[in-house]
Design an enzyme around this catalytic site. Structure first.
Site, short mmCIF file in Angstrom:
data_model
loop_
_atom_site.label_atom_id
_atom_site.label_comp_id
_atom_site.label_asym_id
_atom_site.label_seq_id
_atom_site.Cartn_x
_atom_site.Cartn_y
_atom_site.Cartn_z
N ARG A 120 0.78 -1.23 0.00
CA ARG A 120 0.00 0.00 0.00
C ARG A 120 0.81 1.29 0.00
O ARG A 120 0.24 2.37 0.07
CB ARG A 120 -0.99 0.05 1.17
N ASP A 121 2.14 1.22 -0.07
CA ASP A 121 2.93 2.45 -0.13
C ASP A 121 4.18 2.25 -0.98
O ASP A 121 5.28 2.65 -0.60
CB ASP A 121 3.30 2.93 1.28
N VAL A 122 4.00 1.62 -2.14
CA VAL A 122 5.12 1.40 -3.05
C VAL A 122 5.51 2.73 -3.68
O VAL A 122 4.66 3.44 -4.22
CB VAL A 122 4.75 0.37 -4.15
N THR B 274 0.82 7.04 -0.43
CA THR B 274 1.36 8.37 -0.66
C THR B 274 0.63 9.02 -1.83
O THR B 274 0.50 8.39 -2.89
CB THR B 274 2.86 8.27 -0.98
#
Length: 179
Positions: free
Chosen positions: A100-102, A139
């Site tokens: 969920r935050d690559v 992000t």
């Protein structure tokens, strides 16, 4: 990695929950079998009383985004590192984990040239309950449209469909690293 509290309120919500971020990362990484492209958790200290966490993780290299900003990474290098991140995501998704935050800042590249996915503090896994709406994870600029559109959040309950948000974020990452 130290996730200590930063007490305060932004837009009416409390910030600085150092314990929950470290707790999520520790639970997810301890449930995930080892993989060469996923950071390794060696130990964790979680303090509910002090609302903070300390994780001992493998030192796996330099931040890919910062390296690219310094001109040390070519688009050809980005392609090679993207393959490593895809292998990491395939491993994570096969074990029920959505990162969920690559983004480039969450990929470290070691001296050996191996890219490693880090920062599982907002990851999704059966062992961790979501406490926020889907659009609060990740992000801005890397979040998939289905995460941002509240009318589609029901479709994100399916793990396979939710894993697609990582693929979208990787596409954004590759784009940002190449331009």
């Amino acid at each position: 990695k130290c996730s200590v509290p930063f007490p305060g309120v932004i837009q009416g919500r409390p910030i600085g929950d150092g314990l929950s971020i470290g707790e999520v990362e520790a639970k997810v990484l301890s449930a995930l079998p080892p993989h060469e492209n996923v950071v390794k958790l060696h130990a964790a200290f979680l303090s509910d009383e002090r609302n903070e966490s300390y994780l001992l993780l493998s030192d796996v290299g330099d931040n890919l985004h910062a390296s690219r900003e310094r001109g040390e990474v070519s688009p050809k290098d980005v392609r090679r590192h993207a393959r490593s991140v895809l292998r990491a995501l395939k491993h994570c998704h096969a074990h029920g984990v959505t990162h969920r935050d690559v983004k480039g800042g969450n990929v470290l590249v070691g001296e050996n040239g191996v890219a490693t996915l880090i920062d599982f503090g907002v990851a999704r896994h059966a062992s961790v309950a979501d406490t926020l709406p889907p659009d609060r994870y990740g992000t801005p600029g890397y979040q998939a449209p289905e995460v941002l559109l509240s009318d589609m959040s029901d479709s994100l309950k399916d793990d396979a469909r939710y894993a697609a948000v990582d693929v979208f974020a990787l596409g954004c990452t590759i784009f940002f690293l190449c331009v």
